[in-house]
Design an enzyme around this catalytic site. Sequence first.
Site, PDB file in Angstrom:
ATOM      1  N   GLU A 287      26.390  15.360   5.730  1.00  0.00           N
ATOM      2  CA  GLU A 287      27.270  15.139   4.583  1.00  0.00           C
ATOM      3  C   GLU A 287      28.669  15.690   4.843  1.00  0.00           C
ATOM      4  OE1 GLU A 287      28.176  17.056   0.263  1.00  0.00           O
ATOM      5  OE2 GLU A 287      26.117  17.240   1.012  1.00  0.00           O
TER       6      GLU A 287
ATOM      7  N   SER B  62      31.013  14.177  -1.070  1.00  0.00           N
ATOM      8  CA  SER B  62      30.117  13.830  -2.172  1.00  0.00           C
ATOM      9  C   SER B  62      30.995  13.427  -3.346  1.00  0.00           C
ATOM     10  CB  SER B  62      29.245  15.034  -2.534  1.00  0.00           C
ATOM     11  OG  SER B  62      28.233  14.671  -3.455  1.00  0.00           O
TER      12      SER B  62
ATOM     13  N   ARG C 231      34.192  20.548   7.852  1.00  0.00           N
ATOM     14  CA  ARG C 231      33.189  19.613   8.368  1.00  0.00           C
ATOM     15  C   ARG C 231      33.847  18.446   9.102  1.00  0.00           C
ATOM     16  NH1 ARG C 231      27.734  19.449   4.710  1.00  0.00           N
ATOM     17  NH2 ARG C 231      27.543  21.702   4.438  1.00  0.00           N
TER      18      ARG C 231
ATOM     19  N   ARG D 262      31.757  29.918  -1.597  1.00  0.00           N
ATOM     20  CA  ARG D 262      30.386  29.753  -2.082  1.00  0.00           C
ATOM     21  C   ARG D 262      29.485  30.804  -1.448  1.00  0.00           C
ATOM     22  NH1 ARG D 262      29.751  23.085  -2.015  1.00  0.00           N
ATOM     23  NH2 ARG D 262      31.506  22.713  -3.417  1.00  0.00           N
TER      24      ARG D 262
ATOM     25  N   ARG E 294      28.416  25.427   7.382  1.00  0.00           N
ATOM     26  CA  ARG E 294      28.181  26.021   6.062  1.00  0.00           C
ATOM     27  C   ARG E 294      28.751  27.438   6.032  1.00  0.00           C
ATOM     28  NH1 ARG E 294      24.534  24.042   2.330  1.00  0.00           N
ATOM     29  NH2 ARG E 294      23.507  22.834   3.971  1.00  0.00           N
TER      30      ARG E 294
END
Length: 426
Positions: A348, A351, A390, A261, A276
């Site tokens: 988070e 999801s 994560r 990403r 991230r």
Amino acid sequence: MHDIAFIRANPSDFDAAMTRRGGEAVSDRILALDARKREAQTRVQEAQSRRNEASKAIGQAMGQGDKDKAEALKAEVAEIKASMPEWEEAERETGAELDDLLARLPNLPADDVPEGQSEDDNVEVSRWGDKRDFAFEPKEHADIGPALGMDFETGAKLSGARFTFLRGDMARLHRALAQFMLDKQTRENGYTECNPPVLVNDDAMYGTDKLPKFAEDSFQTTDGRWLIPTSEVPLTASVADQIIPEPVEPIRLTAHTLCFRSEAGSAGKDTRGFIRQHQFEKVEMVSICRPEDSEAEHERMTHCAEGILKALELPYRKMLLCVGDMGFGARKTFDLEVWLPGQGAYREISSCSNTGEFQARRMNARYKPEGEKKTRFLHTLNGSGLAVGRTLVAVMENYQNEDGSVTVPEALAPYMGGVTKLEPAA
């Protein structure tokens, strides 16, 4: 993609749903384009029908020796041929404009999705696990990571910001987490393990609602392929342009892949550490099912993701996202947020979203109910089971020791070859 028939029949409801998601009322524009497109289609169809009739009549007139009538009909056919390209072009242009507009509109939220504009308006559904009572001040993973093999400097030297080089037992722990997650999802939760490409074409990205709106969030190669932002893309797109038999049981797929990403919209966020990254790994879950099964499947998928956190004994909370914080293609989303003691915050880690028929319409994925002639669109769901990096961060912060070491969770022991603790370099 949206059902144009629904918009025609329920323009005010459609506008209300778009407004809930923070958008504008666009049904008038949609219906105007739809009317122009249908008018052009009608003109083309009428012209084709009349041309065929006139062409047939020419032969009859010639057979009867009526040359004048035949010539008049030939002139009519020529006129029809000359006028048709204009209407055909109008149909193409208007259809393309309508499709582009519809493709840029988010999914309609489910009725039970809470109102709100940001993550501050999300609703906590439940919590699990006790936060560890540290006898010392817990540190963030970015502070203890370098001594354990989380090499931020080399990653940045090789590739730039948001890249990390893992070494030794840190790399092994990262691999162990991915293997553990895959084994849980396949052996216990009934998902079929897949190994999909991480380079996909435009159709796969469009079908899973990543194009055209989010092109800047992904990396594209020089030959036009896309590096996947998540294996949701190839797993879900595996049923594109298919009519499958009625799936009495949901089709459940999982994969552990690299993901990429650009983080175009995340400037300044989580620039420190491993939270991230431009390149990361994730174990993804995808379900493909009948519409009547998707709500229960959504709950089940979320439960499967929760099972990883419970097995690793990581405290977390389950959040129901508000309309303003949901992803573009979702109609309803549960986020799992893991407790990070070094940050003193929940972050988070998974999801899980139900997209309804939104993606299936875009990729033309259908099924044929038993005993029925017509096909129906499938429902698709996706969720992280979990984000590997994560989860590594969560293990580091929750299992850290005062001397800078990190204890390996008991659930990962079979994957670590006897390593029970990550020790800092001397």
